[in-house]
Design a protein around this motif. Structure first.
Motif, mmCIF file in Angstrom:
data_model
loop_
_atom_site.group_PDB
_atom_site.id
_atom_site.type_symbol
_atom_site.label_atom_id
_atom_site.label_comp_id
_atom_site.label_asym_id
_atom_site.label_seq_id
_atom_site.Cartn_x
_atom_site.Cartn_y
_atom_site.Cartn_z
ATOM 1 N N PHE A 98 0.873 -1.175 0.000
ATOM 2 C CA PHE A 98 0.000 0.000 0.000
ATOM 3 C C PHE A 98 0.904 1.217 0.000
ATOM 4 O O PHE A 98 1.725 1.364 0.910
ATOM 5 C CB PHE A 98 -0.889 0.049 1.253
ATOM 6 C CG PHE A 98 -1.839 -1.094 1.358
ATOM 7 C CD1 PHE A 98 -3.082 -1.055 0.741
ATOM 8 C CD2 PHE A 98 -1.499 -2.233 2.082
ATOM 9 C CE1 PHE A 98 -3.966 -2.117 0.838
ATOM 10 C CE2 PHE A 98 -2.371 -3.300 2.188
ATOM 11 C CZ PHE A 98 -3.608 -3.244 1.562
ATOM 12 N N VAL A 99 0.775 2.075 -1.006
ATOM 13 C CA VAL A 99 1.564 3.302 -1.074
ATOM 14 C C VAL A 99 0.618 4.471 -1.290
ATOM 15 O O VAL A 99 -0.182 4.463 -2.224
ATOM 16 C CB VAL A 99 2.622 3.253 -2.203
ATOM 17 C CG1 VAL A 99 3.313 4.599 -2.358
ATOM 18 C CG2 VAL A 99 3.644 2.158 -1.950
ATOM 19 N N ASN A 100 0.701 5.472 -0.409
ATOM 20 C CA ASN A 100 -0.064 6.709 -0.548
ATOM 21 C C ASN A 100 0.854 7.720 -1.224
ATOM 22 O O ASN A 100 1.863 8.122 -0.652
ATOM 23 C CB ASN A 100 -0.511 7.233 0.816
ATOM 24 C CG ASN A 100 -1.427 6.263 1.499
ATOM 25 O OD1 ASN A 100 -2.382 5.777 0.900
ATOM 26 N ND2 ASN A 100 -1.141 5.947 2.748
ATOM 27 N N PHE A 101 0.509 8.082 -2.472
ATOM 28 C CA PHE A 101 1.337 8.982 -3.261
ATOM 29 C C PHE A 101 0.438 9.992 -3.958
ATOM 30 O O PHE A 101 -0.534 9.618 -4.621
ATOM 31 C CB PHE A 101 2.133 8.177 -4.299
ATOM 32 C CG PHE A 101 3.220 8.945 -4.989
ATOM 33 C CD1 PHE A 101 4.510 8.942 -4.483
ATOM 34 C CD2 PHE A 101 2.969 9.658 -6.148
ATOM 35 C CE1 PHE A 101 5.526 9.634 -5.116
ATOM 36 C CE2 PHE A 101 3.970 10.365 -6.790
ATOM 37 C CZ PHE A 101 5.260 10.355 -6.273
ATOM 38 N N ASN A 102 0.714 11.261 -3.790
ATOM 39 C CA ASN A 102 -0.026 12.351 -4.431
ATOM 40 C C ASN A 102 -1.536 12.260 -4.172
ATOM 41 O O ASN A 102 -2.355 12.483 -5.066
ATOM 42 C CB ASN A 102 0.268 12.388 -5.928
ATOM 43 C CG ASN A 102 -0.106 13.716 -6.559
ATOM 44 O OD1 ASN A 102 0.020 14.761 -5.948
ATOM 45 N ND2 ASN A 102 -0.572 13.665 -7.797
ATOM 46 N N GLY A 103 -1.900 11.932 -2.942
ATOM 47 C CA GLY A 103 -3.308 11.927 -2.552
ATOM 48 C C GLY A 103 -4.088 10.673 -2.886
ATOM 49 O O GLY A 103 -5.287 10.609 -2.636
ATOM 50 N N SER A 104 -3.429 9.665 -3.463
ATOM 51 C CA SER A 104 -4.104 8.410 -3.793
ATOM 52 C C SER A 104 -3.376 7.233 -3.159
ATOM 53 O O SER A 104 -2.175 7.296 -2.933
ATOM 54 C CB SER A 104 -4.140 8.206 -5.313
ATOM 55 O OG SER A 104 -4.891 9.215 -5.934
ATOM 56 N N THR A 105 -4.110 6.152 -2.905
ATOM 57 C CA THR A 105 -3.503 4.930 -2.383
ATOM 58 C C THR A 105 -3.385 3.922 -3.512
ATOM 59 O O THR A 105 -4.349 3.670 -4.233
ATOM 60 C CB THR A 105 -4.357 4.342 -1.243
ATOM 61 O OG1 THR A 105 -4.434 5.311 -0.186
ATOM 62 C CG2 THR A 105 -3.739 3.057 -0.708
ATOM 63 N N PHE A 106 -2.194 3.355 -3.655
ATOM 64 C CA PHE A 106 -1.914 2.378 -4.701
ATOM 65 C C PHE A 106 -1.565 1.041 -4.059
ATOM 66 O O PHE A 106 -0.894 1.000 -3.025
ATOM 67 C CB PHE A 106 -0.749 2.859 -5.573
ATOM 68 C CG PHE A 106 -1.038 4.170 -6.249
ATOM 69 C CD1 PHE A 106 -1.710 4.207 -7.460
ATOM 70 C CD2 PHE A 106 -0.667 5.372 -5.663
ATOM 71 C CE1 PHE A 106 -1.998 5.410 -8.086
ATOM 72 C CE2 PHE A 106 -0.950 6.581 -6.274
ATOM 73 C CZ PHE A 106 -1.614 6.611 -7.493
ATOM 74 N N THR A 107 -2.021 -0.045 -4.675
ATOM 75 C CA THR A 107 -1.795 -1.396 -4.160
ATOM 76 C C THR A 107 -1.159 -2.256 -5.247
ATOM 77 O O THR A 107 -0.924 -1.800 -6.367
ATOM 78 C CB THR A 107 -3.109 -2.046 -3.712
ATOM 79 O OG1 THR A 107 -3.914 -2.285 -4.864
ATOM 80 C CG2 THR A 107 -3.862 -1.180 -2.698
ATOM 81 N N LYS A 108 -0.977 -3.512 -4.909
ATOM 82 C CA LYS A 108 -0.429 -4.482 -5.858
ATOM 83 C C LYS A 108 -1.275 -4.539 -7.129
ATOM 84 O O LYS A 108 -0.754 -4.715 -8.235
ATOM 85 C CB LYS A 108 -0.370 -5.852 -5.171
ATOM 86 C CG LYS A 108 0.399 -6.903 -5.887
ATOM 87 C CD LYS A 108 0.525 -8.137 -4.995
ATOM 88 C CE LYS A 108 1.226 -9.269 -5.715
ATOM 89 N NZ LYS A 108 1.439 -10.413 -4.837
ATOM 90 N N ALA A 109 -2.584 -4.357 -7.008
ATOM 91 C CA ALA A 109 -3.496 -4.391 -8.161
ATOM 92 C C ALA A 109 -3.239 -3.242 -9.130
ATOM 93 O O ALA A 109 -3.568 -3.333 -10.308
ATOM 94 C CB ALA A 109 -4.950 -4.357 -7.687
ATOM 95 N N ASP A 110 -2.629 -2.149 -8.660
ATOM 96 C CA ASP A 110 -2.354 -0.984 -9.500
ATOM 97 C C ASP A 110 -1.002 -1.059 -10.204
ATOM 98 O O ASP A 110 -0.709 -0.233 -11.065
ATOM 99 C CB ASP A 110 -2.374 0.297 -8.652
ATOM 100 C CG ASP A 110 -3.708 0.513 -7.977
ATOM 101 O OD1 ASP A 110 -4.728 0.534 -8.699
ATOM 102 O OD2 ASP A 110 -3.730 0.650 -6.735
ATOM 103 N N ALA A 111 -0.183 -2.027 -9.837
ATOM 104 C CA ALA A 111 1.180 -2.130 -10.369
ATOM 105 C C ALA A 111 1.173 -2.441 -11.866
ATOM 106 O O ALA A 111 0.358 -3.232 -12.342
ATOM 107 C CB ALA A 111 1.958 -3.208 -9.623
#
Length: 149
Positions: A79-92
């Motif tokens: 889980f990475v919070n970057f520029n106001g959004s949360t990104f997960t493995k599904a977003d990679a």
């Protein structure tokens, strides 16, 4: 617990976006090996996202780590919070992984690209040492990256 600090590297002549990242590791023993969890946080120090902060957490099982040569382990959770959004493995854009050389942690490989707003970023591991790791991003065709302190 380990603390590793990440800063700046120029990537293909891009605008430099130096980011400072702190990684903290926690090891949890399991029957298959050890689940290792790192937390990260940082602040972009140049480029279009100047002063933006990011943070995250990722985990992987190090049971198959031999400590010999180049090794790449799949990240189980991220889980990475970057520029106001949360990104997960599904977003990679490709499956995230961690890299090791001769048993030494080199860093995280995690890349994300989104259309709205136009943003891509990558955590890139070092080649022989974690201090060579860097983070790179591009927003609206303005790019930046940073190398490790």
């Amino acid at each position: 617990m380990k603390n590793l600090t990440f800063p700046s590297l120029i990537f293909q002549g891009s605008v430099v976006a130096i980011a400072t990242t702190v990684l903290t590791s926690t090891v949890v023993e399991t029957a298959q090996g050890a689940t290792v969890t790192y937390t990260l946080e940082g602040t972009v120090t140049s480029g279009p996202l100047l002063n933006q902060t990011y943070s995250g957490i990722f985990s992987f099982d190090d049971a198959s780590l031999t400590g010999s040569g180049d090794e790449f382990l799949t990240v189980d959770t991220i889980f990475v919070n970057f520029n106001g959004s949360t990104f997960t493995k599904a977003d990679a854009t490709v499956p995230p992984e961690v890299s090791f050389f001769e048993g030494d942690f080199l860093g995280l490989s995690f890349s994300v690209s989104q259309d709205t707003p136009p943003l891509s970023f990558s955590f890139i591991p070092g080649f022989f040492d974690v201090t060579e790791s860097f983070v790179s991003y591009e927003e609206n065709t303005l790019a930046g990256d940073g190398n490790v302190i």
